[in-house]
Design a protein around this motif. Structure first.
Motif, PDB file in Angstrom:
ATOM      1  N   THR A  22      -5.320   5.869  -0.835  1.00  0.00           N
ATOM      2  CA  THR A  22      -4.550   4.709  -0.579  1.00  0.00           C
ATOM      3  C   THR A  22      -4.506   3.819  -1.794  1.00  0.00           C
ATOM      4  OG1 THR A  22      -5.187   4.604   1.696  1.00  0.00           O
ATOM      5  CG2 THR A  22      -4.420   2.590   0.701  1.00  0.00           C
ATOM      6  N   ILE A  23      -3.378   3.638  -2.469  1.00  0.00           N
ATOM      7  CA  ILE A  23      -3.159   3.033  -3.811  1.00  0.00           C
ATOM      8  C   ILE A  23      -2.225   1.802  -3.635  1.00  0.00           C
ATOM      9  CG2 ILE A  23      -3.427   5.062  -5.232  1.00  0.00           C
ATOM     10  CD1 ILE A  23      -0.389   5.254  -5.251  1.00  0.00           C
ATOM     11  N   ALA A  34      -5.109   7.134   4.799  1.00  0.00           N
ATOM     12  CA  ALA A  34      -3.670   7.615   5.037  1.00  0.00           C
ATOM     13  C   ALA A  34      -3.651   8.575   5.997  1.00  0.00           C
ATOM     14  CB  ALA A  34      -3.546   8.365   3.462  1.00  0.00           C
ATOM     15  N   LEU A  35      -4.618   9.416   6.465  1.00  0.00           N
ATOM     16  CA  LEU A  35      -4.610   9.952   7.463  1.00  0.00           C
ATOM     17  C   LEU A  35      -4.224   9.433   8.866  1.00  0.00           C
ATOM     18  CD1 LEU A  35      -7.339  12.721   7.109  1.00  0.00           C
ATOM     19  CD2 LEU A  35      -4.739  13.340   6.930  1.00  0.00           C
ATOM     20  N   VAL A  59      -6.514   2.134  -7.090  1.00  0.00           N
ATOM     21  CA  VAL A  59      -7.008   2.768  -6.067  1.00  0.00           C
ATOM     22  C   VAL A  59      -7.814   1.833  -5.117  1.00  0.00           C
ATOM     23  CG1 VAL A  59      -8.432   4.988  -5.127  1.00  0.00           C
ATOM     24  CG2 VAL A  59      -7.140   5.114  -7.240  1.00  0.00           C
ATOM     25  N   ASP A  60      -7.141   1.885  -3.587  1.00  0.00           N
ATOM     26  CA  ASP A  60      -7.849   0.890  -3.070  1.00  0.00           C
ATOM     27  C   ASP A  60      -9.283   1.535  -2.363  1.00  0.00           C
ATOM     28  OD1 ASP A  60      -8.599  -1.257  -1.120  1.00  0.00           O
ATOM     29  OD2 ASP A  60      -6.798  -0.773  -0.016  1.00  0.00           O
ATOM     30  N   GLN A  61     -10.399   1.196  -2.961  1.00  0.00           N
ATOM     31  CA  GLN A  61     -11.837   1.448  -2.698  1.00  0.00           C
ATOM     32  C   GLN A  61     -12.133   0.792  -1.500  1.00  0.00           C
ATOM     33  OE1 GLN A  61     -12.978   3.933  -4.309  1.00  0.00           O
ATOM     34  NE2 GLN A  61     -12.276   3.680  -6.614  1.00  0.00           N
ATOM     35  N   SER A  62     -11.602  -0.175  -0.962  1.00  0.00           N
ATOM     36  CA  SER A  62     -11.841  -0.921   0.182  1.00  0.00           C
ATOM     37  C   SER A  62     -11.477  -0.320   1.425  1.00  0.00           C
ATOM     38  CB  SER A  62     -11.475  -2.438   0.281  1.00  0.00           C
ATOM     39  OG  SER A  62     -10.253  -2.632   0.102  1.00  0.00           O
ATOM     40  N   LEU A  92       0.906  -1.128   0.135  1.00  0.00           N
ATOM     41  CA  LEU A  92      -0.008   0.233  -0.086  1.00  0.00           C
ATOM     42  C   LEU A  92       0.815   1.237   0.017  1.00  0.00           C
ATOM     43  CD1 LEU A  92      -2.594  -0.905   2.477  1.00  0.00           C
ATOM     44  CD2 LEU A  92      -2.876  -1.115  -0.023  1.00  0.00           C
ATOM     45  N   LEU A  93       0.531   2.167  -0.821  1.00  0.00           N
ATOM     46  CA  LEU A  93       1.278   3.397  -0.895  1.00  0.00           C
ATOM     47  C   LEU A  93       0.075   4.573  -0.792  1.00  0.00           C
ATOM     48  CD1 LEU A  93       3.650   3.066  -3.996  1.00  0.00           C
ATOM     49  CD2 LEU A  93       4.122   2.576  -1.431  1.00  0.00           C
ATOM     50  N   TYR A  94       0.520   5.943  -0.398  1.00  0.00           N
ATOM     51  CA  TYR A  94      -0.219   6.898   0.139  1.00  0.00           C
ATOM     52  C   TYR A  94       0.219   8.141  -0.808  1.00  0.00           C
ATOM     53  CZ  TYR A  94      -0.976   3.642   4.042  1.00  0.00           C
ATOM     54  OH  TYR A  94      -1.377   2.422   4.757  1.00  0.00           O
ATOM     55  N   VAL A  95      -0.976   8.748  -1.535  1.00  0.00           N
ATOM     56  CA  VAL A  95      -0.829  10.015  -2.221  1.00  0.00           C
ATOM     57  C   VAL A  95      -0.552  11.227  -1.435  1.00  0.00           C
ATOM     58  CG1 VAL A  95      -1.412  11.367  -4.196  1.00  0.00           C
ATOM     59  CG2 VAL A  95      -1.910   8.840  -4.170  1.00  0.00           C
ATOM     60  N   LEU A  96       0.604  11.855  -1.414  1.00  0.00           N
ATOM     61  CA  LEU A  96       0.983  13.055  -0.528  1.00  0.00           C
ATOM     62  C   LEU A  96       0.271  14.263  -1.350  1.00  0.00           C
ATOM     63  CD1 LEU A  96       4.135  12.103   1.163  1.00  0.00           C
ATOM     64  CD2 LEU A  96       1.842  11.571   1.784  1.00  0.00           C
ATOM     65  N   SER A  97       0.623  14.367  -2.536  1.00  0.00           N
ATOM     66  CA  SER A  97       0.427  15.394  -3.428  1.00  0.00           C
ATOM     67  C   SER A  97      -0.078  15.059  -4.838  1.00  0.00           C
ATOM     68  CB  SER A  97       1.515  16.458  -3.308  1.00  0.00           C
ATOM     69  OG  SER A  97       2.547  15.988  -3.992  1.00  0.00           O
ATOM     70  N   VAL A  98      -0.841  15.962  -5.576  1.00  0.00           N
ATOM     71  CA  VAL A  98      -1.055  15.765  -6.852  1.00  0.00           C
ATOM     72  C   VAL A  98      -0.884  17.204  -7.532  1.00  0.00           C
ATOM     73  CG1 VAL A  98      -2.705  15.087  -8.602  1.00  0.00           C
ATOM     74  CG2 VAL A  98      -2.525  13.917  -6.432  1.00  0.00           C
TER      75      VAL A  98
END
Length: 792
Positions: free
Chosen positions: A101-102, A136-137, A127-130, A38-44
């Protein structure tokens, strides 16, 4: 990522393990490595492509105008990546977003031949919909994401876009605002060193010389800024301009007025610093024929002044001491009261001043070339009329002010255009609209303090009951204006230039194409299958449901109202151990005061007149939280829209003590993790006092039997920010749906009484007007604004 190829070291985290394996095989140009953790998106971050798109994305078949970079983390380190353009749709629909969460992230590593660095491209992901919306927070609650090391101990990546020669990123949802720390709100450090005044010349002399023989008089001009346009991004996909921006300033001296244009990097250096009313020294400028004349819009020849960053580099300096001998004009103004708007003609340009009583949620609309613009509705009172002043406010390139607009603020907006219809009117932007507002936390200087309209407004404001204003103030929620007419004939006359009546599958396709917070109106022919009423109170949600509309039902036959206990809210790890405090934005919160300490008059006095008094702002407070639950209607064909109102759909009472958090929770999805709020933060604010519930109508499209859910919010005299049409009607289902609400002259029927008469809708055909809005995260809001009965 802008780290060198040799900097990849032995891994200590999931990302480094994948990148080390990938870097060892980068000679294989087709090699892709998947990170299954699992990875988390910090910025786009968004930017526009340039002429080298085919070089940067050799395998891409999606020639999109927008490109995206992202920062990912596994909690131990972080990495800067580019996103394959075919994944753009996930970002534009706010499915892939900051805080996502991806998993199963496919990474492709390649050499950047121009920069001599290694770039990482995300070619695919899930994208982890579950996962919980706040996963992430929670996972990063004990991590300072700013100090997380970059993968393999590499240096911090460049703050510039990775795969395009652009000098800045763009806002996620519009092109008309600035974005990023490089947009200065102070003059360049070497501005004073460059400021060497020469012989003063007047604008009349400059204009006469150029229009006579095409030459420029050398010297300096001393001018005052009268108007400032919003920022224009003109970046073309076949060009590689670092700073493709321009902005216009209407400037004048004692002899003439002209347009001065900031170009390219001059916008980055000066746009935020320059405001109407300022006096400038300009030198080393260029003169050309005006844009309006070159485009044939103005037959009379005129000039414009170009302020460029090179060839030559224009010199700008702000003058603090102004001599009366310069005879510079004052900034013009034309303030209109709410009562004046009824009599002035359509298209008039005016300024307004008022007290904010309603701030709508930001929504997006598509303009030319699939570009998006942001707007929100604002309602003002100024004491001159029973009708509020309606403002449809688009971007004015003042994002820090727009994001902080809140009820009970004094609102000054200039250069607005009046739009008049047959019954309703409102104000909206022009190119030169500027906004000034209290409560933003930034010192904004109005160029005409102390004028008579301001003094009159203060006299009215001093008599206001602040508690009454507080109780009537509303934030966010579904809102449309002007309301559609109440007859099918009138509506179809106004609608004839639109898309006409849609089939159900056409409606589904068009709704699927909507981007995040994009709103659009559609029309379909339907029958009404079932009706539900969802009631909201302090402790529970109940609903009245009709399984079908085939036979009359007496009130005694209604199913018993179900009372569902308010579910326990999961503990928030960010606020664990401090249950009385909520997580706020990282921006500094002012010192807490009680709502009784608020003084509208004191806060407005300095803003409009210049008094030294100041108002302490407030921090957050714990609020009530009324939670909804889902009702499974189990139709034969699954509807493709929400069956209940989302939290963004419900209007909220204004909370002064937590106003900064409420403004952020009502706003658009942020681009960085530091500004991210818990998903349900908006639900921590109480619904507006007039909101007691809503109806859900299950519609079946006649042409192809597609089923959809439509929410219905009947307007009534109790609603503060949208009122029913003034016509009297019988409060039958047919008249309520065609008028969009209850009759203002007779008592409203109760939900139980109205549900008891739902058989009026059985076997009837309607033309339904639907207001669609994509709320992101695969949530579609469909609101029924009108339903016109088709007479058989």
């Amino acid at each position: 990522m802008a780290s060198s190829a040799g900097s990849l070291q032995h891994p200590s985290c999931a990302l480094e393990r994948v990148l080390r394996k990938l870097s060892g095989k980068r000679a294989d140009t087709g090699h892709i490595r998947t990170c299954q953790e699992l990875l988390y998106v910090l910025s786009v971050d968004r930017y526009t492509r340039d002429a080298n798109f085919a070089v940067y994305f050799q395998r891409s078949i999606n020639a999109t105008d927008s490109l995206y970079d992202a920062t990912l983390t596994d909690g131990d380190c972080k990495v800067r990546v580019s996103v394959e353009p075919r994944l753009n749709n996930l970002i534009e629909k706010n499915i892939l977003r900051c805080g996502s969460t991806i998993k199963n992230v496919e990474l492709y590593l390649e050499e950047n031949t121009e920069g001599g660095s290694v770039d990482i491209l995300v070619t695919n992901l899930e994208v982890d919909q579950s996962a919980d919306q706040d996963a992430a927070l929670r996972a990063l609650s004990g991590v300072n994401v700013k100090t997380l090391p970059w993968c393999a101990g590499g240096a911090e990546p460049s703050p510039l876009p990775l795969r395009s020669r652009r000098g800045t990123y763009l806002p996620l949802w519009t092109d008309n605002d600035f974005f990023g720390e490089m947009w200065r709100d102070q003059p360049p450090e070497n501005a004073r060193e460059r400021n060497k005044t020469g012989r003063p010349v007047t604008l009349r002399e400059v204009r006469h010389r150029f229009l006579t023989d095409g030459k420029l008089i050398r010297g300096d001009i001393r001018i005052r800024i009268l108007q400032k346009s919003r920022l224009m991004h003109y970046g073309k996909t076949d060009q590689s301009c670092l700073y493709p921006y321009r902005a216009e300033l209407q400037v004048a001296d004692g002899s003439a007025s002209v347009t001065a244009v900031l170009w390219n990097s001059m916008c980055v250096e000066w746009y935020r610093r320059l405001h109407p009313g300022m006096v400038l020294h300009l030198s080393h400028f260029r003169v050309r024929e005006s844009f309006s004349h070159r485009m044939g819009q103005n037959p009379e020849r005129d000039i414009e002044i170009s302020l460029n960053s090179s060839h030559p580099e224009a010199i700008i300096s702000i003058v603090s001491s102004v001599s009366p001998d310069w005879c510079l004009p004052d900034v013009p103004h034309h303030f209109c009261k709410g009562s004046d708007l009824q009599s002035i003609p359509h298209g008039s340009i005016c300024d307004v001043l008022g007290l904010v009583i309603f701030v709508g949620r930001p929504e997006c609309t598509q303009i030319k070339d699939r570009k998006m613009d942001i707007f929100r509705w604002i309602q003002l009172e100024d004491g001159s009329s029973d009708q509020p002043i309606m403002v449809k406010l688009y971007s004015t390139s003042q994002p820090d002010v727009h994001s902080a607009i809140q009820p009970m603020a004094v609102f000054v907006c200039t250069r607005l255009k009046l739009v008049k219809g047959s019954e309703f009117y409102y104000l909206t932007n022009t190119q030169y609209t500027q906004l000034y507002c209290t409560g933003t936390g930034r010192p904004l200087t109005i160029p005409y303090k102390g004028i008579r309209p301001f003094r009159q407004f203060l006299q009215w404001l001093d008599q206001m009951d602040e508690n009454d204003v507080m109780n009537r103030s509303v934030v966010g929620g579904y809102f449309i204006f002007p309301p559609p007419p109440s007859t099918l004939t009138t509506f179809m006359e106004e609608w004839k230039e639109q898309s006409g009546l849609l089939r159900g599958d056409e409606l589904r396709v068009r709704c699927e194409k909507l981007r995040y917070r994009e709103s659009q109106r559609f029309c379909v022919q339907c029958t009404i299958g079932t009706v539900e009423y969802h009631h909201q109170d302090d402790t529970h949600l109940s609903f009245l449901s009709s399984s079908s509309l085939t036979a009359p039902t007496s009130p005694g036959d209604l199913p018993q109202t179900r009372r569902t206990p308010r579910p326990q809210k999961r503990p928030n790890p960010i606020t664990a151990g401090t249950p009385k405090r909520r997580r706020c934005l990282p921006s500094s919160e002012p010192e807490e005061v009680s709502e009784s300490d608020l003084s509208l008059f004191d806060s407005a006095l300095e803003f409009l007149i210049g008094d030294e008094r100041d108002l302490d702002a407030a921090s957050d407070e714990d609020g009530d939280n009324d939670s909804f639950f889902s009702v499974d209607t189990s139709p034969s064909t699954s509807p493709f829209s929400l069956s209940q109102a989302a939290m963004e759909t419900i209007p909220r009472s204004f909370c002064f003590r937590r106003r900064h958090v409420q403004a952020s929770a009502t706003g658009l999805q942020p681009s960085s993790f530091q500004k991210l709020l818990p998903f349900e933060e908006l639900d921590s604010f109480s619904p507006a006092k007039f909101y007691h519930g809503h109806y859900t109508l299950q519609l079946r499209v006649l042409s192809d039997r597609v089923v959809l859910n439509a929410l219905f919010f009947p307007a009534s005299v109790d609603t503060n920010h949208w009122r029913p049409l003034p016509q009297t009607h019988a409060n039958s289902w047919e008249s309520i749906l065609s008028h969009g609400g209850f009759s203002p002259h007779i008592p409203n029927p109760s939900p139980v009484d109205l549900m008891a008469t739902r058989s009026q809708l059985a076997n009837q055909k309607f033309v339904c007007v639907l207001e669609a809005c994509s709320l992101g995260r695969n949530r579609l809001e469909l609101v029924l604004s009108r339903a016109f009965l088709l007479q058989s």
